[in-house]
Design a protein around this motif. Structure first.
Motif, PDB file in Angstrom:
ATOM      1  N   THR A   1     -14.342 -11.170  15.644  1.00 33.80           N
ATOM      2  CA  THR A   1     -13.931 -11.262  17.041  1.00 33.80           C
ATOM      3  C   THR A   1     -13.943  -9.891  17.712  1.00 33.80           C
ATOM      4  O   THR A   1     -14.358  -9.752  18.876  1.00 33.80           O
ATOM      5  CB  THR A   1     -12.533 -11.874  17.137  1.00 33.80           C
ATOM      6  N   LEU A   2     -13.490  -8.845  16.999  1.00 33.71           N
ATOM      7  CA  LEU A   2     -13.467  -7.507  17.572  1.00 33.71           C
ATOM      8  C   LEU A   2     -14.878  -7.004  17.852  1.00 33.71           C
ATOM      9  O   LEU A   2     -15.145  -6.405  18.904  1.00 33.71           O
ATOM     10  CB  LEU A   2     -12.737  -6.551  16.634  1.00 33.71           C
TER      11      LEU A   2
ATOM     12  N   LEU B   1     -13.767 -21.045   8.282  1.00 36.35           N
ATOM     13  CA  LEU B   1     -12.871 -22.002   7.641  1.00 36.35           C
ATOM     14  C   LEU B   1     -13.628 -23.234   7.163  1.00 36.35           C
ATOM     15  O   LEU B   1     -13.333 -23.801   6.105  1.00 36.35           O
ATOM     16  CB  LEU B   1     -11.762 -22.400   8.604  1.00 36.35           C
ATOM     17  N   SER B   2     -14.629 -23.678   7.947  1.00 37.50           N
ATOM     18  CA  SER B   2     -15.367 -24.874   7.534  1.00 37.50           C
ATOM     19  C   SER B   2     -16.254 -24.606   6.329  1.00 37.50           C
ATOM     20  O   SER B   2     -16.495 -25.494   5.504  1.00 37.50           O
ATOM     21  CB  SER B   2     -16.216 -25.378   8.711  1.00 37.50           C
ATOM     22  N   LEU B   3     -16.774 -23.381   6.192  1.00 39.02           N
ATOM     23  CA  LEU B   3     -17.651 -23.063   5.065  1.00 39.02           C
ATOM     24  C   LEU B   3     -16.871 -22.836   3.765  1.00 39.02           C
ATOM     25  O   LEU B   3     -17.281 -23.285   2.683  1.00 39.02           O
ATOM     26  CB  LEU B   3     -18.479 -21.811   5.377  1.00 39.02           C
TER      27      LEU B   3
ATOM     28  N   LEU C   1     -13.615 -18.035  19.072  1.00 38.34           N
ATOM     29  CA  LEU C   1     -13.094 -19.309  18.595  1.00 38.34           C
ATOM     30  C   LEU C   1     -14.015 -19.985  17.586  1.00 38.34           C
ATOM     31  O   LEU C   1     -13.561 -20.677  16.673  1.00 38.34           O
ATOM     32  CB  LEU C   1     -12.862 -20.242  19.793  1.00 38.34           C
ATOM     33  N   GLY C   2     -15.331 -19.775  17.768  1.00 36.23           N
ATOM     34  CA  GLY C   2     -16.288 -20.464  16.903  1.00 36.23           C
ATOM     35  C   GLY C   2     -16.433 -19.842  15.528  1.00 36.23           C
ATOM     36  O   GLY C   2     -16.553 -20.560  14.534  1.00 36.23           O
ATOM     37  N   LEU C   3     -16.425 -18.480  15.461  1.00 33.14           N
ATOM     38  CA  LEU C   3     -16.593 -17.842  14.159  1.00 33.14           C
ATOM     39  C   LEU C   3     -15.444 -18.154  13.195  1.00 33.14           C
ATOM     40  O   LEU C   3     -15.683 -18.452  12.014  1.00 33.14           O
ATOM     41  CB  LEU C   3     -16.737 -16.325  14.343  1.00 33.14           C
TER      42      LEU C   3
ATOM     43  N   LEU D   1      -8.841 -11.112   7.899  1.00 30.68           N
ATOM     44  CA  LEU D   1      -9.676  -9.941   8.118  1.00 30.68           C
ATOM     45  C   LEU D   1     -11.076 -10.294   8.613  1.00 30.68           C
ATOM     46  O   LEU D   1     -11.554  -9.701   9.583  1.00 30.68           O
ATOM     47  CB  LEU D   1      -9.747  -9.100   6.838  1.00 30.68           C
ATOM     48  N   PRO D   2     -11.778 -11.270   8.008  1.00 32.56           N
ATOM     49  CA  PRO D   2     -13.104 -11.609   8.552  1.00 32.56           C
ATOM     50  C   PRO D   2     -13.052 -12.111   9.991  1.00 32.56           C
ATOM     51  O   PRO D   2     -13.930 -11.806  10.805  1.00 32.56           O
ATOM     52  CB  PRO D   2     -13.599 -12.699   7.602  1.00 32.56           C
TER      53      PRO D   2
END
Length: 366
Positions: A321-322, A293-295, A286-288, A315-316
């Motif tokens: 997450t994977l 998105l914030s960057l 959830l954080g990544l 994709l990122p």
């Protein structure tokens, strides 16, 4: 078991052997606490020439529906060679729903209990005192033999514990510990019966105190001892062996309980580690995406109405997450990751990406 004229043929073997066994009435006796004087009262009521008792321990029934029955058996032989056998059974344990003590003690001898009185086959003499000693010796021997079947229960519990430690089965720890405690209680109650019989000399002192004192003080039968005294000594030896082997089983069960307590502490630690690792994976999953998105912002790719926008945005997030899920599975304490675990992780990542894709497709453009 043969039944005729209100009497059963005990100790004749199954099938019955010629020249073995004795015809006797069988009844239930009110259960009582050890050293309560119930045996003396039963002897006085019977008006028997010879009266002896023996510990009664049986494991009966088919697997999954077995019962452990613990108590004493009273043997009374009258002057007319009439034999009466009474079962005083203060406690029983049932396997149905996991080993537990039945709320009410067995009030009568059912067919399963009666069947256990067929073995071991013994020729029973006609003399009242010799018959009582032979029957008591045979019944004590039967209880002694039953220890091997009780030991099989411990082997089954050890197998369940081994499967639990190796993650070969999903068994809750608490019910298994409860069953170990119940079996330990049953073993302890059976030991109480054996030790009481040893101390009282099978209650031979009620009608022959000389033999009682002689057997306690003399290591070997004296020449002037009655012929049945050797059978009485053999019965006491079976009770002593029963007590010793039950003590060994009780010690093994207590060792198992101590080991399982240590395992329970370790299992709690592993569960906490797994929880922390799962929380870290959730935070990464959830954080990544939120950090990405914030960057870089999402305005340049929203709405996700084209393949070019979709793969650049998702994709990122999918890769990050994977990777976090794979690392978590590789480092999961207590068990090795299997292909189905990786497949489940991939499905969760795909579900996350699908959710983001739908949300991005429905988001308004600039």
């Amino acid at each position: 078991m043969e039944f005729r004229d209100g009497r059963y043929r005990l100790l004749a073997g199954e099938p019955a052997r010629d020249g073995h066994g004795v015809w006797a009435t069988v009844a239930g006796e009110a259960a009582s606490a050890p050293y309560s004087g119930a045996q003396q009262e039963a002897y006085e009521r019977s008006a028997a020439t010879a009266f002896l008792t023996a510990p009664f321990v049986r494991l009966i029934g088919e697997r999954g529906r077995r019962r452990i029955v613990v108590g004493q058996v009273y043997v009374a032989v009258g002057a007319g060679e009439e034999t009466a056998v009474s079962l005083a059974l203060p406690a029983a344990w049932s396997e149905i729903g996991g080993w537990h003590q039945e709320p009410d003690p067995p009030g009568h001898a059912d067919d399963a209990l009666l069947a256990t009185l067929s073995e071991p086959a013994h020729p029973v003499p006609e003399d009242a005192r010799s018959a009582a000693a032979t029957i008591a010796k045979a019944l004590a021997e039967a209880s002694h033999n039953e220890v091997y079947r009780l030991r099989g229960l411990r082997y089954e519990m050890e197998r369940q514990i081994a499967d639990l430690l190796a993650h070969r089965r999903n068994t809750a720890l608490r019910p298994l510990l409860a069953e170990l405690v119940e079996l330990s209680i049953a073993i302890g109650r059976a030991r109480d019966q054996a030790r009481e019989a040893i101390r009282e000399g099978l209650w031979v002192w009620l009608w022959d105190p000389d033999t009682y004192h002689r057997n306690r003080t003399e290591p070997r039968p004296s020449p002037d001892a009655p012929t049945w005294a050797s059978q009485h000594r053999a019965a006491v030896r079976h009770c002593e062996a029963l007590d010793e082997q039950l003590a060994e089983e009780a010690a093994r069960l207590h060792d198992l309980l101590s080991s399982m307590s240590t395992f329970a502490v370790a299992q709690d630690g592993e569960a906490q580690q797994r929880f922390n690792l799962i929380a870290a994976v959730a935070a990464a999953g959830l954080g990544l995406p939120a950090l990405i998105l914030s960057l870089y912002g999402a305005d340049s790719v929203l709405p996700l109405d084209s393949f070019d926008h979709a793969w650049r945005a998702l994709l990122p997030i999918a890769v990050a997450t994977l990777v976090a899920a794979v690392v978590a599975l590789r480092r999961m304490p207590g068990r090795a990751a299997r292909p189905r675990h990786y497949a489940l992780a991939g499905m969760l990542v795909a579900a996350l990406v699908t959710m983001l894709l739908l949300a991005g497709a429905l988001a308004p453009g600039r």
